[in-house]
Structures are given as C-alpha cells and as structure tokens.
Write an enzyme that holds these catalytic residues in place. Sequence first.
Site, PDB file in Angstrom:
ATOM      1  N   ASP A 189       0.823  -1.214   0.000  1.00 47.01           N
ATOM      2  CA  ASP A 189       0.000   0.000   0.000  1.00 47.01           C
ATOM      3  C   ASP A 189       0.859   1.267   0.000  1.00 47.01           C
ATOM      4  O   ASP A 189       0.346   2.365   0.178  1.00 47.01           O
ATOM      5  CB  ASP A 189      -0.948  -0.009   1.216  1.00 47.01           C
ATOM      6  CG  ASP A 189      -0.186  -0.121   2.534  1.00 47.01           C
ATOM      7  OD1 ASP A 189       1.071  -0.104   2.522  1.00 47.01           O
ATOM      8  OD2 ASP A 189      -0.843  -0.224   3.592  1.00 47.01           O
ATOM      9  N   GLU A 240       1.516   3.940   7.739  1.00 48.38           N
ATOM     10  CA  GLU A 240       0.452   3.474   6.862  1.00 48.38           C
ATOM     11  C   GLU A 240      -0.123   4.644   6.068  1.00 48.38           C
ATOM     12  O   GLU A 240       0.061   5.811   6.443  1.00 48.38           O
ATOM     13  CB  GLU A 240      -0.658   2.838   7.718  1.00 48.38           C
ATOM     14  CG  GLU A 240      -0.206   1.644   8.543  1.00 48.38           C
ATOM     15  CD  GLU A 240       0.027   0.384   7.705  1.00 48.38           C
ATOM     16  OE1 GLU A 240       0.195   0.485   6.475  1.00 48.38           O
ATOM     17  OE2 GLU A 240       0.056  -0.710   8.296  1.00 48.38           O
TER      18      GLU A 240
END
Length: 263
Positions: A136, A143
């Site tokens: 990702d 994140e």
Amino acid sequence: MEIVIQPTYARLAEVAAEIIRDALLKKPNLVLGLATGSTPIGVYEALVEMHKTDGLDFSGVTTFNLDEYVGIPSDHPYSYHTFMETHLFSLINIPPENRHIPQSTAVGHVGFCERYEAAIVAAGGIDIQVLGIGKDGHIGFNEPSSSLGSRTRIKTLARSTLEANAPHFGGTIDAVPKMAITMGVGTIMEANQCLLLASGESKAAAIANAVEGPITAEVPASVLQMHPQTVVVIDEAAASQLKRIDYYKEVYANKLELLDQEI
Ligand code: GLP
C-alpha cells in the site's frame, strides 16, 4: 530520485550492499537506518559476506531501526529485535551499544519516542536509511494517511499490513500485533540518503505510485520524491509498472559509463 533497475533480486541486493559498503569505506562511523522485512535480507547477507571475506569493518557504525511491533516481547521469534539479531547483528561487528531498535512495549512510549529522535540527532543524523515498501506504499509502519511530517510514534497497522504479516504469526491476522512504534515520515526524510528497495511483481504498483504518482499521504513512500538523495533499487518485476523504465535504465547506464571514465 535515482531509479536503479536490476535483472534479479540477487543483483538488487548486491548493488544496495555496495552503496552501503562504499559509504562505510568513506565514513567508518557511518550512521545507518535499518529496515526489516524480506526485502533487505539479501542486502544484509551481502554485507555479512563483505565483513567475512574482505574484513569490512562495522566497529564504528551506529544503527537505528525503523520500527518494532508493540505487544510482543523483544525475544519473540518474529520481533524485529530477533530479526536484526538473526540476519545482521550476530554476524558482523557493530558494537551492541551502537544498535538502536524501538521498544516493543507501549509503556512510556511517548518519552521513548522523544528519546529515540534525540538519539538520532545526537548520533549526527542518519547517513543512509534503508527502506522497504508495503504493497500500500507504506514505509516503516507509516500506513497510508500518515502525516508526511510525522515523527517517531505509535501507529495502528492497516488490515493489509496485518494480512501481509500473518504468515509470520501462524497464518492468522488475529495473532499479528495491531500496533507498532515507527520512525515518522518526517524522521525518515531527514536522513542524508534514502535507499528504497523493492522486489517482485507484488510491489510493482506501490513502486509506480511512489515514483511516478502524486505526492500524497495515501502513498507515504511518494514523499521520497521530495528527498534530494533517494536511490530506488528494484528488480525488473517491481519496475514493471513504471512508465519511464527505458529512461531510468539509460540514466543509470550513462552514470556507470561516466564512473568508468573517471577510473
Ligand atoms: C513491514 C515493515 C516495513 C517493510 C514492509 C515490507 O510492514 N514494517 O518496513 O518495508 O513490511 O516488507 P517485505 O520486504 O517483507 O515485503
């Protein structure tokens, strides 16, 4: 960004290790930022080989790891402490007092994170930060949606990261720690040089987004486009979704030619 595309993972690992070796030969008290995950393993193997065969000396080196899970003991088989011990620290001569890895407990984490940042500054800053990349686009455990100016702190892991790491924890995401302490994106950006590594087709989209996509917190690695000295070392499979692949290869071939002329 310098994009170095290598035919295989083995060559990628050698090229990355050579970058670290050359920096260490110039600066024996090199400060290295280190990463875990499967991608840097070959780089560490190559460095261990250089230590054993050529006597590459790590006795002046200081290291700071990017991240560590919260909630498992440091001696857990899949902690990043154990990973570093197994793949690098037990095999070369970095003094134990020079090695830094975030702690694996949330207790006192605010003070710990501040001290971790201060220790990096006290060491003179990171010379080379080794980075892998999540599917990702995460770097460290930053994140998507992480602030591009973030500092060392606790982060909650995304579901895709839990799934990617589940095989290490008996195959079930319930067993994967839900949080980690990670250097921030802003912390990483202060390294003198970043060395982003990726191998395999599963990383191709993340690399294309990071290198050629917009700079966005949705793809934390994309901020490296703003870093004055990032080298992206990838294999053909990880490069397969890049638009300017021929240009990157030409740039690198010309660089090697210039280096040859200098010798
Ligand atoms: C974890 C680590 C990252 C690493 C990523 C990719 O999320 N915290 O630092 O880059 O995994 O790992 P791998 O190299 O195994 O694909």
